[in-house]
Design a protein around this motif. Sequence first.
Motif, mmCIF file in Angstrom:
data_model
loop_
_atom_site.group_PDB
_atom_site.id
_atom_site.type_symbol
_atom_site.label_atom_id
_atom_site.label_comp_id
_atom_site.label_asym_id
_atom_site.label_seq_id
_atom_site.Cartn_x
_atom_site.Cartn_y
_atom_site.Cartn_z
ATOM 1 N N LEU A 78 0.831 -1.196 0.000
ATOM 2 C CA LEU A 78 0.000 0.000 0.000
ATOM 3 C C LEU A 78 0.869 1.252 0.000
ATOM 4 O O LEU A 78 0.592 2.219 -0.730
ATOM 5 C CB LEU A 78 -0.925 -0.009 1.213
ATOM 6 N N GLN A 79 1.945 1.243 0.783
ATOM 7 C CA GLN A 79 2.850 2.392 0.803
ATOM 8 C C GLN A 79 3.473 2.614 -0.577
ATOM 9 O O GLN A 79 3.572 3.754 -1.049
ATOM 10 C CB GLN A 79 3.946 2.170 1.846
ATOM 11 N N ALA A 81 2.259 1.749 -3.481
ATOM 12 C CA ALA A 81 1.238 2.209 -4.413
ATOM 13 C C ALA A 81 0.907 3.682 -4.183
ATOM 14 O O ALA A 81 0.703 4.439 -5.137
ATOM 15 C CB ALA A 81 -0.019 1.349 -4.274
ATOM 16 N N LEU A 82 0.862 4.115 -2.925
ATOM 17 C CA LEU A 82 0.583 5.518 -2.640
ATOM 18 C C LEU A 82 1.700 6.415 -3.162
ATOM 19 O O LEU A 82 1.451 7.530 -3.636
ATOM 20 C CB LEU A 82 0.401 5.725 -1.130
ATOM 21 N N TYR A 87 2.250 10.562 -3.232
ATOM 22 C CA TYR A 87 2.094 10.809 -1.806
ATOM 23 C C TYR A 87 3.355 10.350 -1.073
ATOM 24 O O TYR A 87 3.994 9.370 -1.472
ATOM 25 C CB TYR A 87 0.885 10.047 -1.237
ATOM 26 N N VAL A 89 4.472 8.672 2.262
ATOM 27 C CA VAL A 89 3.904 7.885 3.353
ATOM 28 C C VAL A 89 4.846 7.972 4.554
ATOM 29 O O VAL A 89 6.037 7.694 4.436
ATOM 30 C CB VAL A 89 3.697 6.423 2.934
ATOM 31 N N ARG A 290 -2.599 -1.208 -4.853
ATOM 32 C CA ARG A 290 -2.923 -0.191 -5.849
ATOM 33 C C ARG A 290 -4.399 0.190 -5.784
ATOM 34 O O ARG A 290 -4.754 1.371 -5.876
ATOM 35 C CB ARG A 290 -2.571 -0.674 -7.265
ATOM 36 N N ALA A 293 -4.862 2.378 -2.842
ATOM 37 C CA ALA A 293 -4.231 3.682 -3.069
ATOM 38 C C ALA A 293 -5.122 4.552 -3.945
ATOM 39 O O ALA A 293 -5.253 5.763 -3.725
ATOM 40 C CB ALA A 293 -2.861 3.494 -3.706
ATOM 41 N N ASP A 297 -6.637 8.173 -2.921
ATOM 42 C CA ASP A 297 -6.445 9.343 -3.779
ATOM 43 C C ASP A 297 -7.792 9.968 -4.144
ATOM 44 O O ASP A 297 -7.936 11.203 -4.141
ATOM 45 C CB ASP A 297 -5.685 8.931 -5.040
#
Length: 323
Positions: A78-79, A81-82, A87, A89, A290, A293, A297
């Motif tokens: 997740l990190q 993908a962000l 972004y 993280v 993803r 994320a 977003d």
Amino acid sequence: MARLAGVSRATVSYVLNNTSAVRISEPTRRRVHQAAKELGYVPHAAARSLRAGHTRMVLMPTPQIPVGPLFSRFLLELQWALSRFDYTVVQYGSLGLRGEEAARAWAELRPVAVLAPDATALGARGVAVLKRSGAKAVFTLGPQRAEGAHALLMDQRLVGRSAAEHLLARGRRRIGVVVPEEPGLEPFSRPRLDGVRAAVRAAGGGEVTALPLAYGEDSAARLAARWPELGLDGVFAYNDEYAMLLMRALQDQGVRVPGDTAVVGADDLMLGRLLRPRLSSIRIELPSGRGLAELVDRAVREPGTRPEVHDVLGTSVVHRDSS
């Protein structure tokens, strides 16, 4: 940087700010990023925040409960993908902080979004504090939700239900359920026990016995010594680690697995496949980083939308020798 990359200043700005409204070819993006790397360019986060009116920081407070390798991999994905959505993280070590106190500490960093691992600790007042400070989206991850926040629900009852249905299908009717004694695991262990009980009720018969167990050899040995009086023919051991601990103690006590008692874990760890007998397990399925994320977003770009609730946990049975 524009001269080195052979593009305009505006193109450099569009690429470095990941502007989606302007179409930039991939070769051009690569040239700009290569030029930035050669020149040692580092974006000024504070200046970017002033221009945008908020940071691009997504705050992920450290969970206050132990997390296994499956959930750790999920958080890492997740990190990553962000970061692809531009972004930053930041993991925040907030051990000991709860509710409004935790929310105020997180709010000091002015994150654009917060992914909180404990809805009950955050609460509706904590969500309100974060939103007043400028957070455009607040998410909770776990078995419960907080009022005012988007919820990524992970219903742990499904794990217990899947384990019980597997044992019941193999004729096991007196089922033990390991309940870890380690602090902080109650939000996971209680619903898993409830899931087992619900499955047994739905099957129209059977017994469920809660088995408190500390994660240590002595505790497992004491529980195994009581096995004849308990009369259990199946056990869901909370997860693979507790299952391996208990199964070794049962075998030391002369209990045959699965002959006398079938054993099922959860998480489908590699070590469970190396045991003899190989450990049956409940594989926990989490969504792609993803996809989540993209959800974060969208919530940041549309902060006025009603809080959404998404069930993001699935399960499947991995049948091996222990059951």
